[in-house]
Design a protein around this motif. Structure first.
Motif, PDB file in Angstrom:
ATOM      1  N   THR A 138       0.847  -1.193   0.000  1.00 46.81           N
ATOM      2  CA  THR A 138       0.000   0.000   0.000  1.00 46.81           C
ATOM      3  C   THR A 138       0.882   1.243   0.000  1.00 46.81           C
ATOM      4  O   THR A 138       2.031   1.218   0.479  1.00 46.81           O
ATOM      5  N   THR A 175      -3.421   6.287 -12.303  1.00 48.43           N
ATOM      6  CA  THR A 175      -2.894   4.950 -12.033  1.00 48.43           C
ATOM      7  C   THR A 175      -3.577   3.981 -12.982  1.00 48.43           C
ATOM      8  O   THR A 175      -4.755   3.636 -12.811  1.00 48.43           O
ATOM      9  N   GLU A 185      -4.884  -6.108  -9.138  1.00 49.42           N
ATOM     10  CA  GLU A 185      -5.974  -5.198  -8.801  1.00 49.42           C
ATOM     11  C   GLU A 185      -5.467  -4.146  -7.827  1.00 49.42           C
ATOM     12  O   GLU A 185      -4.432  -4.307  -7.189  1.00 49.42           O
ATOM     13  N   SER A 186      -6.224  -3.063  -7.732  1.00 51.19           N
ATOM     14  CA  SER A 186      -5.883  -1.989  -6.814  1.00 51.19           C
ATOM     15  C   SER A 186      -7.162  -1.492  -6.154  1.00 51.19           C
ATOM     16  O   SER A 186      -8.253  -1.653  -6.706  1.00 51.19           O
ATOM     17  N   VAL A 242      -3.942   0.361 -14.142  1.00 54.92           N
ATOM     18  CA  VAL A 242      -3.680  -0.979 -13.629  1.00 54.92           C
ATOM     19  C   VAL A 242      -3.546  -1.932 -14.816  1.00 54.92           C
ATOM     20  O   VAL A 242      -4.514  -2.184 -15.542  1.00 54.92           O
ATOM     21  N   MET A 248       1.429  -7.023  -8.912  1.00 56.09           N
ATOM     22  CA  MET A 248       0.861  -5.815  -9.503  1.00 56.09           C
ATOM     23  C   MET A 248       1.774  -5.241 -10.590  1.00 56.09           C
ATOM     24  O   MET A 248       2.988  -5.431 -10.595  1.00 56.09           O
ATOM     25  N   PHE A 274      -2.330  -2.415  -3.584  1.00 54.28           N
ATOM     26  CA  PHE A 274      -2.070  -3.212  -4.787  1.00 54.28           C
ATOM     27  C   PHE A 274      -1.929  -4.681  -4.407  1.00 54.28           C
ATOM     28  O   PHE A 274      -1.351  -5.017  -3.366  1.00 54.28           O
ATOM     29  N   SER A 275      -2.416  -5.549  -5.292  1.00 53.86           N
ATOM     30  CA  SER A 275      -2.352  -6.984  -5.041  1.00 53.86           C
ATOM     31  C   SER A 275      -0.988  -7.536  -5.444  1.00 53.86           C
ATOM     32  O   SER A 275      -0.176  -6.859  -6.094  1.00 53.86           O
ATOM     33  N   ALA A 315       1.570  -1.413 -12.801  1.00 53.02           N
ATOM     34  CA  ALA A 315       0.800  -0.196 -13.047  1.00 53.02           C
ATOM     35  C   ALA A 315       1.680   0.881 -13.666  1.00 53.02           C
ATOM     36  O   ALA A 315       2.893   0.922 -13.431  1.00 53.02           O
ATOM     37  N   GLN A 327      -7.812  -4.689 -13.238  1.00 51.32           N
ATOM     38  CA  GLN A 327      -6.930  -4.745 -14.391  1.00 51.32           C
ATOM     39  C   GLN A 327      -7.669  -4.210 -15.622  1.00 51.32           C
ATOM     40  O   GLN A 327      -8.815  -4.571 -15.881  1.00 51.32           O
TER      41      GLN A 327
END
Length: 339
Positions: free
Chosen positions: A86, A105, A111-112, A107, A145, A141-142, A147, A125
């Motif tokens: 994060t 951002t 995912e975010s 993606v 990630m 963010f997973s 981005a 995404q």
């Protein structure tokens, strides 16, 4: 306040982690950074190339990521991959480390989520979050990630009349169908050009071109864009015709009326073989000639014709008229036109 301070060990680790390619683009990886310093190094890099943030990860390894970044004419673009983590823009940071920018951002993988004090918004995404830099937020963010994050200063947006655009969070698709997706995808493509500055090209020229392309893409995203420079030129010439008597008519006033930067407007006129100032003068002189040689202006003196054509000085009007047509306004009225 501790997150605003510089620490020698963090600076040393950051300097060792940065690599620079032939295009002038810098890349940092925290893989080889001491695990206890990874979050701090990630924060320091964000602060210098994007904006001040507090970084953390649910994993004991800290933030393990790679950031490829370019800063061009005040605009920042970063290509980021990493583990689950994060980044937070705290109220204190938003107040003390203001940058007054529009943030994006995109993606590309994973995912975010975006939380700005109301309710979390999932950014999946293929989507882009557009938000204000100085409104406190938390981004998560997973794992795995990827981005593209960009910062566009609002002073650039002021050149196209968009300085107050997107003050509130907006999520859009960039890999779907439809006009909106095409516009966001076009913006993404333009932004990633920041990583491909041609070797040997004048950095100033590349920077000017990059900013103009980004602003044009943002106009398109907001629905303001024209189809071509021909549209802008036609609209600008019509504006000159309507306001030729206005003493304040200039490249600045026309650019503001069309929500363009002065540089962009000047380039449009240059592509038509003229300048804004030359076009204004030409329109005014042609209007004066019409008044002098038709019944419409028969009741006016030469000086009045000049005034009604946008010339504040009779002597200036007479001089530029002679330079253009090879005779004085009085001689033109008498029908002594060339040929």
């Amino acid at each position: 306040m501790s997150h605003f301070l510089r620490h020698p060990r963090v600076d040393s680790q950051l300097d060792a982690a940065v690599k620079r390619d032939a295009h002038g683009v810098e890349t940092i990886s925290t893989v080889d950074v001491e695990p206890t310093l990874r979050n701090a190094v990630w924060e320091a890099r964000n602060r210098s190339h994007l904006l001040g943030l507090k970084a953390s990860s649910p994993q004991q390894t800290g933030v393990v990521g790679t950031m490829r970044s370019a800063v061009i004419n005040g605009m920042s673009v970063a290509d980021i991959t990493g583990n689950a983590h994060t980044v937070e823009r705290t109220p204190e940071m938003a107040q003390q480390l203001r940058i007054d920018s529009l943030m994006f951002t995109f993606v590309l993988a994973g995912e975010s989520f975006h939380f700005n004090g109301t309710s979390p918004v999932l950014v999946k995404q293929g989507e882009v979050a557009i938000y204000d830099s100085d409104t406190p937020f938390l981004l998560g963010f997973s794992e795995g990630m990827h981005a593209i994050v960009a910062s566009v200063p609002r002073y650039h947006l002021a050149d196209i009349g968009m300085q107050d655009a997107f003050r509130n969070l907006k999520v859009m698709q960039h890999n779907g169908n439809g006009v909106d997706s095409e516009s966001t995808r076009h913006l993404l493509n333009v932004l990633t050009d920041a990583f491909e500055a041609p070797v040997g090209v004048n950095p100033h020229e590349f920077g000017e071109t990059f900013v103009e392309a980004t602003l044009q893409a943002l106009r398109r995203l907001s629905g303001q864009a024209k189809d071509s420079t021909k549209d802008y030129f036609t609209e600008a010439m019509a504006l000159i015709q309507r306001h030729l008597v206005d003493p304040d008519l200039s490249v600045d006033s026309i650019a503001r009326a069309l929500s363009l930067s002065q540089r962009h407007l000047s380039r449009i006129f240059s592509s038509h073989g003229t300048t804004v100032a030359q076009a204004i003068l030409q329109v005014r002189l042609e209007h004066a000639l019409t008044l002098l040689t038709t019944p419409e202006g028969a009741h006016l003196t030469a000086a009045q014709v000049g005034q009604r054509s946008g010339f504040g000085s009779a002597s200036h009007f007479s001089r530029v008229f002679r330079n253009q047509f090879g005779m004085s306004p009085t001689e033109a009225r008498r029908g002594q036109l060339p040929g």
